[in-house]
Scaffold this motif. Structure first.
Motif, PDB file in Angstrom:
ATOM      1  N   THR A  10      26.684  36.102  34.780  1.00 17.07           N
ATOM      2  CA  THR A  10      28.079  36.308  34.472  1.00 17.07           C
ATOM      3  C   THR A  10      29.109  35.792  35.181  1.00 17.07           C
ATOM      4  OG1 THR A  10      29.322  37.873  33.225  1.00 17.07           O
ATOM      5  CG2 THR A  10      28.520  38.802  35.165  1.00 17.07           C
ATOM      6  N   GLY A  11      30.533  34.764  34.424  1.00 16.64           N
ATOM      7  CA  GLY A  11      31.382  34.300  35.666  1.00 16.64           C
ATOM      8  C   GLY A  11      32.603  34.110  34.776  1.00 16.64           C
ATOM      9  N   ILE A  12      33.159  33.571  35.575  1.00 18.91           N
ATOM     10  CA  ILE A  12      34.837  33.424  34.504  1.00 18.91           C
ATOM     11  C   ILE A  12      34.579  31.706  35.316  1.00 18.91           C
ATOM     12  CG2 ILE A  12      37.064  32.967  34.644  1.00 18.91           C
ATOM     13  CD1 ILE A  12      37.110  36.596  35.500  1.00 18.91           C
ATOM     14  N   ALA A  13      34.284  30.679  34.087  1.00 17.81           N
ATOM     15  CA  ALA A  13      34.129  29.263  34.282  1.00 17.81           C
ATOM     16  C   ALA A  13      36.153  28.505  34.137  1.00 17.81           C
ATOM     17  CB  ALA A  13      33.139  29.032  33.622  1.00 17.81           C
ATOM     18  N   GLY A  14      36.595  29.234  34.015  1.00 20.45           N
ATOM     19  CA  GLY A  14      38.114  29.119  33.868  1.00 20.45           C
ATOM     20  C   GLY A  14      37.589  27.963  32.134  1.00 20.45           C
ATOM     21  N   PRO A  15      39.286  27.552  31.991  1.00 23.16           N
ATOM     22  CA  PRO A  15      40.624  27.086  32.644  1.00 23.16           C
ATOM     23  C   PRO A  15      41.361  28.698  32.460  1.00 23.16           C
ATOM     24  CG  PRO A  15      40.577  25.805  31.245  1.00 23.16           C
ATOM     25  CD  PRO A  15      39.245  26.126  30.741  1.00 23.16           C
ATOM     26  N   GLY A  16      41.109  29.347  31.555  1.00 18.84           N
ATOM     27  CA  GLY A  16      41.703  30.769  30.780  1.00 18.84           C
ATOM     28  C   GLY A  16      41.708  31.153  32.343  1.00 18.84           C
ATOM     29  N   PRO A  17      42.284  32.612  32.110  1.00 18.90           N
ATOM     30  CA  PRO A  17      41.601  33.249  32.933  1.00 18.90           C
ATOM     31  C   PRO A  17      40.301  34.567  32.086  1.00 18.90           C
ATOM     32  CG  PRO A  17      43.475  34.034  31.878  1.00 18.90           C
ATOM     33  CD  PRO A  17      43.281  32.995  31.457  1.00 18.90           C
ATOM     34  N   GLY A  18      39.929  35.357  32.968  1.00 16.15           N
ATOM     35  CA  GLY A  18      39.257  36.690  32.440  1.00 16.15           C
ATOM     36  C   GLY A  18      39.795  37.398  31.194  1.00 16.15           C
ATOM     37  N   ALA A  19      39.176  37.741  30.679  1.00 13.76           N
ATOM     38  CA  ALA A  19      39.457  38.993  29.165  1.00 13.76           C
ATOM     39  C   ALA A  19      39.813  39.743  29.722  1.00 13.76           C
ATOM     40  CB  ALA A  19      38.388  39.089  28.328  1.00 13.76           C
ATOM     41  N   PRO A  20      41.313  40.124  28.748  1.00 13.79           N
ATOM     42  CA  PRO A  20      42.138  41.092  28.951  1.00 13.79           C
ATOM     43  C   PRO A  20      40.858  42.793  29.465  1.00 13.79           C
ATOM     44  CG  PRO A  20      42.968  40.457  26.595  1.00 13.79           C
ATOM     45  CD  PRO A  20      41.228  39.481  27.110  1.00 13.79           C
ATOM     46  N   GLY A  21      41.042  43.726  30.246  1.00 14.82           N
ATOM     47  CA  GLY A  21      41.101  44.254  30.382  1.00 14.82           C
ATOM     48  C   GLY A  21      40.301  44.508  31.516  1.00 14.82           C
ATOM     49  N   PRO A  22      39.421  45.240  32.435  1.00 13.22           N
ATOM     50  CA  PRO A  22      39.218  45.022  33.817  1.00 13.22           C
ATOM     51  C   PRO A  22      39.344  43.274  34.129  1.00 13.22           C
ATOM     52  CG  PRO A  22      36.796  46.625  32.622  1.00 13.22           C
ATOM     53  CD  PRO A  22      37.955  45.960  30.997  1.00 13.22           C
ATOM     54  N   ASP A  23      38.752  42.896  33.960  1.00 15.72           N
ATOM     55  CA  ASP A  23      38.403  41.033  33.957  1.00 15.72           C
ATOM     56  C   ASP A  23      39.469  40.484  34.372  1.00 15.72           C
ATOM     57  OD1 ASP A  23      36.168  41.507  34.207  1.00 15.72           O
ATOM     58  OD2 ASP A  23      35.385  40.142  32.546  1.00 15.72           O
ATOM     59  N   ALA A  24      41.208  41.330  33.671  1.00 17.42           N
ATOM     60  CA  ALA A  24      41.796  40.008  33.381  1.00 17.42           C
ATOM     61  C   ALA A  24      42.182  39.813  35.119  1.00 17.42           C
ATOM     62  CB  ALA A  24      43.540  41.599  33.303  1.00 17.42           C
ATOM     63  N   ASP A  25      42.294  40.594  35.990  1.00 23.00           N
ATOM     64  CA  ASP A  25      42.862  39.707  37.500  1.00 23.00           C
ATOM     65  C   ASP A  25      42.327  38.941  38.184  1.00 23.00           C
ATOM     66  OD1 ASP A  25      45.659  40.569  36.970  1.00 23.00           O
ATOM     67  OD2 ASP A  25      45.385  42.830  37.525  1.00 23.00           O
ATOM     68  N   LYS A  26      40.913  39.238  37.605  1.00 20.41           N
ATOM     69  CA  LYS A  26      39.513  38.155  38.330  1.00 20.41           C
ATOM     70  C   LYS A  26      39.656  37.078  38.819  1.00 20.41           C
ATOM     71  CE  LYS A  26      36.125  42.021  37.223  1.00 20.41           C
ATOM     72  NZ  LYS A  26      35.374  42.747  36.621  1.00 20.41           N
ATOM     73  N   PRO A  27      39.654  36.306  39.385  1.00 21.78           N
ATOM     74  CA  PRO A  27      39.565  34.921  40.022  1.00 21.78           C
ATOM     75  C   PRO A  27      38.664  34.264  39.017  1.00 21.78           C
ATOM     76  CG  PRO A  27      38.650  35.803  41.650  1.00 21.78           C
ATOM     77  CD  PRO A  27      38.944  37.150  40.882  1.00 21.78           C
ATOM     78  N   ILE A  28      39.768  32.623  38.195  1.00 20.92           N
ATOM     79  CA  ILE A  28      37.983  31.469  37.982  1.00 20.92           C
ATOM     80  C   ILE A  28      37.947  31.125  38.482  1.00 20.92           C
ATOM     81  CG2 ILE A  28      38.964  29.738  37.622  1.00 20.92           C
ATOM     82  CD1 ILE A  28      41.363  29.745  36.100  1.00 20.92           C
ATOM     83  N   GLY A  29      36.583  31.484  39.303  1.00 17.44           N
ATOM     84  CA  GLY A  29      34.996  30.758  40.060  1.00 17.44           C
ATOM     85  C   GLY A  29      34.389  32.106  40.131  1.00 17.44           C
ATOM     86  N   LEU A  30      34.734  33.493  39.947  1.00 19.23           N
ATOM     87  CA  LEU A  30      33.877  34.108  40.849  1.00 19.23           C
ATOM     88  C   LEU A  30      32.484  34.789  39.114  1.00 19.23           C
ATOM     89  CD1 LEU A  30      33.549  37.369  41.747  1.00 19.23           C
ATOM     90  CD2 LEU A  30      34.722  38.100  40.041  1.00 19.23           C
TER      91      LEU A  30
END
Lengths: 423, 423
Positions: free
Chosen positions: B356-376
């Motif tokens: 599971t991760g944030i592939a981008g280009p958009g940011p993580g979903a609202p909630g706990p993931d909102a501030d996690k970086p793209i590429g995590l």
């Protein structure tokens, strides 16, 4: 006005590596009305490179070199172009100073070899490299009675592209007659190239001022239209007029009239209908899901799905009755239908797609599938509230990779056609 | 003995298409000890093609043309080579009769144009085309005082390859001095090229009779070793000796010592351990499953899995507690672990992998993931009977495509390393 692109580097004369910079450079040169007539790939060999440079400068108006500007002994483009054009190299002190500074900033001593990167051909303008150490060179001169533009760019694609954009495009645009180009691309899936050509040639041949290219591959046909005119509007109007006539002829076969991919179109159509999608894949093993999720923002309409490779998982994840898998075989119309319906129910999606087939190279599993041919694939699509899923039987040819790709392509195209009927 | 490969076809001078036949031809010519010194790509233009042919025949000993042997007016290779070499074309009645028969068998009339495919250059041997209508031609002659071999092959890769194998390789092998080549390839994942080079250069530089090439890309490093000797055994012994030394230096980082892909190695290791595998993918969206199932026979050890793009499906298919997704966020160590463990339990596999991760280009979903970086990205691996799944946190860079590819690469490499520890 014709161009030649020369890629220098022995690695591109091995079976492992290809020149890719030329695709980028071709697109950029075409925009300025310059056609690429020759591409040459040559190794890190002074004699070969000098010969190739001499030939290119004699037969083309614009010659673009990529690669061979580094600091090693294998980097020979500067010297070879000098020899071919009879130009001397001078060591540029400004470049040299910059290089010493960069090494000093990293608390490193500059290897002696590196100073070669400061060698500039007589009469050449130095092109700054924003992403690396090797500067480029730009020569605009007259050879015999012909104007020749010779450009030396570094090989790494990120350096080459940035340098072209910042340093070459403006120089070329100022030099060349103003050109206004417009492009359009129409895309079609799963239709023979010969049929597309037979139906569209009578139309596009009328447009002698528009260059039409038909490309076929991976279950897709692309029609590229390019036109150059005195103004952007005029050029755009011509390609648009032709594209619209071709689209009218090909009808629903055209999935994309502005270049979008099939995946993008399916996701867009789902969005417009406020529908969500889920997939159950056997022979394609996640390829359909992977293609859809490669599109940014796909999570809004693609919920996900299951890769039900093992028979047991067809039951666990897609509610296919065990009995059905046993009697009909995992590669059957009934199982494909049950997969599409099951994954839709299980995920709560509006649309479910199921794909099962024999991708080869081995035959179907023992039991009901044993005698089914390689390439037999069933694609099923289930819409919420519409009863039984529709199933299409395919008999695909080729190897495992091709069968899987075409099966996923059929999955996407079936979805598009199914969504089209549900406006 | 040097070769030049000329690809004829205007489509390869567009930004859309590349010559790929030359990679195949280079590998085959290298096997016979012939180095490719030049590759030229030229359009369907008689003057350009004739000029390119003339240059190639003057600077290379073996010249191989691909393309331009079809029936249309754009197919000019026969005429251009004739003009460049001063050879006349004669219409071969045997070829012509064969063509008429093929059309008749399909109850079709042969278009007049097609008869051009029966034109043969003076002194050329005709090469049969097992997969198409355009025959090839083979010329072995003396120009000036130099022996020249000129080969005309059709452009479609399946026709070209079959014709080379059946018709050209035997002729060339009979002509050229006997050569015995051996190759080895070592592959490594997720290790910087500079590190590989720093550690292996002192070893491979000792082997001046073995050509070593390092290629990097897509999260993988390949080390290619090629050696030519008087006998196969001698050549093989040298590349094997070098490969073994390099492998000893790089240790477990080497995933493949005979060229197998990372997917193949993982499947092989699962097979040796009688273990089955299932996957739960979020950001990679089926890419891991797709890569594994691309390998023939993968169904024996890869059961399948789930693409749990929507949060809800993480619960439905991988038993991730809803509460956990809400509090930790879908991109979290806890969720990755739960996905790996859940998919393993749900499918009854011996090994479960979760990504599971944030592939981008958009940011993580609202909630706990909102501030996690793209590429995590989190990659988790669960082995039956071993308690809590192991999770690795990655911080990947690049665009969506690269992040997804590297995430899947890390998934496979984690699996390999995990399996290595469980011999």
């Amino acid at each position: 006005m014709i161009a030649e692109i020369i890629a220098a580097g022995s690695e591109m004369l091995t079976p492992f590596r290809q020149d890719t910079n030329s695709l980028y450079l071709t697109a950029r040169l075409n925009e300025l009305g310059v056609q690429v007539a020759f591409k040459t790939i040559v190794g890190d060999n002074f004699e070969h490179l000098t010969g190739a440079a001499r030939i290119a400068i004699s037969r083309a108006d614009v010659v673009v070199f990529s690669g061979g500007l580094g600091p090693t002994e294998d980097d020979l483009t500067r010297e070879a172009v000098g020899a071919a054009m009879g130009l001397k190299l001078r060591r540029d002190t400004e470049i040299l100073t910059g290089m010493y500074k960069r090494f000093a900033a990293r608390r490193m001593t500059m290897p002696q070899n590196n100073s070669r990167q400061a060698d500039v051909l007589d009469g050449a303008e130095v092109l700054e490299n924003a992403n690396g150490s090797a500067p480029g060179q730009y020569i605009d001169t007259v050879v015999g009675r012909h104007r020749k533009i010779v450009i030396l760019l570094p090989g790494p694609p990120n350096e080459l592209k940035a340098m072209y954009e910042a340093e070459c495009r403006p120089r070329l645009a100022a030099t060349l007659p103003e050109r206004h180009m417009a492009r359009r691309m129409l895309r079609m899936a799963l239709i023979p190239e010969s049929q597309v050509d037979a139906r569209t040639a009578p139309i596009y041949k009328e447009y002698t001022d528009v260059e039409t290219t038909i490309l076929a591959g991976h279950g897709e046909i692309q029609l590229h239209f390019v036109c150059a005119k005195a103004s952007d509007e005029e050029a755009q109007a011509r390609v648009d007029e032709l594209a619209e006539k071709v689209e009218a002829e090909m009808g629903e076969a055209v999935f994309s009239s502005h270049g979008e991919s099939l995946e993008e179109v399916v996701l867009l159509m789902l969005g417009l209908r406020h529908m969500s999608l889920a997939s159950a894949e056997s022979c394609t093993g996640g390829l359909l899901a992977q293609r859809l999720t490669a599109v940014p923002g796909s999570s809004r309409y693609f919920l996900g799905g299951a890769v039900v490779y093992a028979d047991r998982l067809k039951t666990t994840f897609a509610e296919v009755p065990e009995e059905m898998v046993r009697t009909e075989g995992p590669v059957s119309e009934a199982v494909a239908r049950a997969m599409a319906e099951g994954i839709r129910r299980k995920t709560g999606a509006a649309v479910g797609v199921g794909i099962t087939g024999i991708a080869g190279p081995g035959p179907g599993a023992p039991g009901p599938d044993a005698d089914k041919p390689i390439g037999l694939v069933y694609v099923a699509m289930s819409f919420a509230g519409e009863g039984k899923a529709k199933v299409v039987e395919l008999n695909l040819t080729g190897d495992r990779e091709r069968i899987r790709l075409w099966a996923s392509q059929h999955g996407l195209e079936q979805l598009r056609r199914g969504l089209l009927e549900r406006t």
